[in-house]
Motif scaffolding. Structure first.
Motif, PDB file in Angstrom:
ATOM      1  N   VAL A 113       0.833  -1.204   0.000  1.00 21.11           N
ATOM      2  CA  VAL A 113       0.000   0.000   0.000  1.00 21.11           C
ATOM      3  C   VAL A 113       0.868   1.255   0.000  1.00 21.11           C
ATOM      4  CG1 VAL A 113      -1.626   1.349   1.396  1.00 21.11           C
ATOM      5  CG2 VAL A 113      -2.015  -1.092   1.046  1.00 21.11           C
ATOM      6  N   PHE A 114       1.848   1.315   0.893  1.00 20.09           N
ATOM      7  CA  PHE A 114       2.703   2.496   0.965  1.00 20.09           C
ATOM      8  C   PHE A 114       3.581   2.627  -0.279  1.00 20.09           C
ATOM      9  CE2 PHE A 114       1.514   2.581   5.400  1.00 20.09           C
ATOM     10  CZ  PHE A 114       1.429   3.940   5.651  1.00 20.09           C
ATOM     11  N   SER A 115       3.993   1.515  -0.861  1.00 18.37           N
ATOM     12  CA  SER A 115       4.789   1.567  -2.084  1.00 18.37           C
ATOM     13  C   SER A 115       3.980   2.132  -3.240  1.00 18.37           C
ATOM     14  CB  SER A 115       5.314   0.182  -2.435  1.00 18.37           C
ATOM     15  OG  SER A 115       6.150  -0.302  -1.415  1.00 18.37           O
ATOM     16  N   VAL A 116       2.726   1.742  -3.350  1.00 14.33           N
ATOM     17  CA  VAL A 116       1.862   2.276  -4.403  1.00 14.33           C
ATOM     18  C   VAL A 116       1.597   3.763  -4.174  1.00 14.33           C
ATOM     19  CG1 VAL A 116      -0.477   2.161  -5.361  1.00 14.33           C
ATOM     20  CG2 VAL A 116       0.824   0.075  -4.990  1.00 14.33           C
ATOM     21  N   VAL A 117       1.379   4.160  -2.928  1.00 13.50           N
ATOM     22  CA  VAL A 117       1.194   5.581  -2.625  1.00 13.50           C
ATOM     23  C   VAL A 117       2.456   6.366  -2.986  1.00 13.50           C
ATOM     24  CG1 VAL A 117       0.894   7.239  -0.731  1.00 13.50           C
ATOM     25  CG2 VAL A 117      -0.573   5.228  -0.872  1.00 13.50           C
ATOM     26  N   GLY A 118       3.617   5.824  -2.695  1.00 15.90           N
ATOM     27  CA  GLY A 118       4.871   6.473  -3.072  1.00 15.90           C
ATOM     28  C   GLY A 118       5.025   6.582  -4.578  1.00 15.90           C
ATOM     29  N   ALA A 119       4.637   5.545  -5.300  1.00 15.84           N
ATOM     30  CA  ALA A 119       4.706   5.574  -6.764  1.00 15.84           C
ATOM     31  C   ALA A 119       3.778   6.640  -7.331  1.00 15.84           C
ATOM     32  CB  ALA A 119       4.350   4.211  -7.332  1.00 15.84           C
ATOM     33  N   ILE A 120       2.585   6.744  -6.771  1.00 14.85           N
ATOM     34  CA  ILE A 120       1.642   7.763  -7.235  1.00 14.85           C
ATOM     35  C   ILE A 120       2.180   9.159  -6.948  1.00 14.85           C
ATOM     36  CG2 ILE A 120      -0.653   8.742  -6.828  1.00 14.85           C
ATOM     37  CD1 ILE A 120      -1.618   5.824  -6.395  1.00 14.85           C
ATOM     38  N   ALA A 121       2.736   9.359  -5.757  1.00 18.64           N
ATOM     39  CA  ALA A 121       3.272  10.675  -5.400  1.00 18.64           C
ATOM     40  C   ALA A 121       4.425  11.070  -6.321  1.00 18.64           C
ATOM     41  CB  ALA A 121       3.721  10.673  -3.946  1.00 18.64           C
ATOM     42  N   VAL A 122       5.329  10.147  -6.582  1.00 15.11           N
ATOM     43  CA  VAL A 122       6.458  10.450  -7.464  1.00 15.11           C
ATOM     44  C   VAL A 122       5.968  10.647  -8.896  1.00 15.11           C
ATOM     45  CG1 VAL A 122       8.593   9.519  -8.433  1.00 15.11           C
ATOM     46  CG2 VAL A 122       8.152   9.319  -6.000  1.00 15.11           C
ATOM     47  N   GLY A 123       5.004   9.862  -9.337  1.00 13.67           N
ATOM     48  CA  GLY A 123       4.460  10.017 -10.685  1.00 13.67           C
ATOM     49  C   GLY A 123       3.775  11.359 -10.885  1.00 13.67           C
ATOM     50  N   VAL A 124       2.998  11.779  -9.900  1.00 14.43           N
ATOM     51  CA  VAL A 124       2.323  13.082  -9.988  1.00 14.43           C
ATOM     52  C   VAL A 124       3.349  14.208 -10.000  1.00 14.43           C
ATOM     53  CG1 VAL A 124       0.827  14.676  -8.702  1.00 14.43           C
ATOM     54  CG2 VAL A 124       0.135  12.303  -9.032  1.00 14.43           C
ATOM     55  N   THR A 125       4.378  14.091  -9.160  1.00  9.18           N
ATOM     56  CA  THR A 125       5.421  15.103  -9.138  1.00  9.18           C
ATOM     57  C   THR A 125       6.172  15.155 -10.467  1.00  9.18           C
ATOM     58  OG1 THR A 125       5.691  14.794  -6.764  1.00  9.18           O
ATOM     59  CG2 THR A 125       7.484  15.874  -7.925  1.00  9.18           C
ATOM     60  N   ALA A 126       6.489  14.002 -11.018  1.00 10.62           N
ATOM     61  CA  ALA A 126       7.175  13.960 -12.315  1.00 10.62           C
ATOM     62  C   ALA A 126       6.291  14.544 -13.410  1.00 10.62           C
ATOM     63  CB  ALA A 126       7.571  12.530 -12.655  1.00 10.62           C
ATOM     64  N   PHE A 127       4.999  14.257 -13.366  1.00  3.48           N
ATOM     65  CA  PHE A 127       4.082  14.822 -14.360  1.00  3.48           C
ATOM     66  C   PHE A 127       4.046  16.342 -14.257  1.00  3.48           C
ATOM     67  CE2 PHE A 127      -0.132  16.138 -15.859  1.00  3.48           C
ATOM     68  CZ  PHE A 127      -0.090  15.615 -17.140  1.00  3.48           C
ATOM     69  N   ALA A 128       4.001  16.852 -13.045  1.00  4.10           N
ATOM     70  CA  ALA A 128       3.998  18.312 -12.861  1.00  4.10           C
ATOM     71  C   ALA A 128       5.291  18.933 -13.376  1.00  4.10           C
ATOM     72  CB  ALA A 128       3.791  18.653 -11.385  1.00  4.10           C
ATOM     73  N   ARG A 129       6.412  18.272 -13.142  1.00  3.43           N
ATOM     74  CA  ARG A 129       7.688  18.811 -13.620  1.00  3.43           C
ATOM     75  C   ARG A 129       7.820  18.706 -15.135  1.00  3.43           C
ATOM     76  NH1 ARG A 129      11.789  19.737  -9.626  1.00  3.43           N
ATOM     77  NH2 ARG A 129      10.967  19.208  -7.584  1.00  3.43           N
ATOM     78  N   VAL A 130       7.341  17.612 -15.720  1.00  3.52           N
ATOM     79  CA  VAL A 130       7.414  17.460 -17.171  1.00  3.52           C
ATOM     80  C   VAL A 130       6.533  18.506 -17.853  1.00  3.52           C
ATOM     81  CG1 VAL A 130       6.766  15.947 -19.090  1.00  3.52           C
ATOM     82  CG2 VAL A 130       8.097  15.056 -17.201  1.00  3.52           C
ATOM     83  N   THR A 131       5.328  18.693 -17.353  1.00  2.00           N
ATOM     84  CA  THR A 131       4.468  19.709 -17.949  1.00  2.00           C
ATOM     85  C   THR A 131       5.025  21.103 -17.689  1.00  2.00           C
ATOM     86  OG1 THR A 131       3.040  19.673 -15.995  1.00  2.00           O
ATOM     87  CG2 THR A 131       2.383  18.321 -17.878  1.00  2.00           C
ATOM     88  N   GLY A 132       5.743  21.272 -16.591  1.00  3.31           N
ATOM     89  CA  GLY A 132       6.419  22.553 -16.336  1.00  3.31           C
ATOM     90  C   GLY A 132       7.550  22.797 -17.316  1.00  3.31           C
ATOM     91  N   MET A 133       8.239  21.722 -17.724  1.00  2.00           N
ATOM     92  CA  MET A 133       9.298  21.867 -18.729  1.00  2.00           C
ATOM     93  C   MET A 133       8.702  22.336 -20.041  1.00  2.00           C
ATOM     94  SD  MET A 133      11.986  18.675 -18.265  1.00  2.00           S
ATOM     95  CE  MET A 133      11.019  17.633 -19.295  1.00  2.00           C
ATOM     96  N   ALA A 134       7.537  21.839 -20.383  1.00  2.00           N
ATOM     97  CA  ALA A 134       6.905  22.228 -21.644  1.00  2.00           C
ATOM     98  C   ALA A 134       6.387  23.654 -21.570  1.00  2.00           C
ATOM     99  CB  ALA A 134       5.760  21.273 -21.970  1.00  2.00           C
ATOM    100  N   ALA A 135       5.950  24.077 -20.397  1.00  2.00           N
ATOM    101  CA  ALA A 135       5.380  25.414 -20.260  1.00  2.00           C
ATOM    102  C   ALA A 135       6.445  26.509 -20.247  1.00  2.00           C
ATOM    103  CB  ALA A 135       4.548  25.496 -18.983  1.00  2.00           C
TER     104      ALA A 135
END
Length: 146
Positions: A113-135
């Protein structure tokens, strides 16, 4: 001494979490560079050649991703490009979180459970940074009409 050990452990975990969230965007270029470097080494390029090929491959992967995010206009294509960067980051987040909670929780269910929550948190953060790179790229504005 016990309090100092606890504080140092918390600081170390905080540092590694910060490092993970900061470097999550570079998971895909890292994987590409390591793969290309390993391939170059196995084909006889030697250590220096493998390192150079890996660095070039990682740089090209990151540069190509930023270029495509800046040039591609359809939203679905931009999401696919962002997903190519987010998926390896989420996998790395899962394994990093699992490595931490494996030593702190005896229950395998809660580890998962905690590993999946960690994966989601890192994925959301990476998505925000990737979209920030494009912006942050140059904006195209139409000339003002008089």
């Amino acid at each position: 001494m016990i309090v100092l050990g606890i504080l140092l452990s918390i600081a170390a975990i905080g540092f590694f979490c910060w490092l993970l969230f900061t470097l999550a965007v570079f998971a895909l270029p890292s994987f590409a560079g390591i793969t290309a470097g390993g391939w170059a080494h196995h084909t006889g390029a030697g250590w220096l050649g493998a390192i150079l090929i890996g660095l070039v491959a990682a740089g090209l992967t990151l540069g190509l991703g930023q270029l495509l995010l800046g040039l591609v206009r359809p939203l679905w294509a931009r999401l696919l490009i962002a997903l190519a960067f987010v998926a390896p980051a989420a996998i790395a987040g899962y394994h990093a979180t699992h490595g931490i909670v494996k030593h702190t929780m005896p229950s395998e269910t809660w580890q998962l459970v905690f590993s999946v929550v960690g994966a989601i948190a890192v994925g959301v953060t990476a998505f925000a940074r990737v979209t920030g790179m494009a912006a942050t790229g140059p904006s195209i504005q139409s000339p003002a009409r008089v």
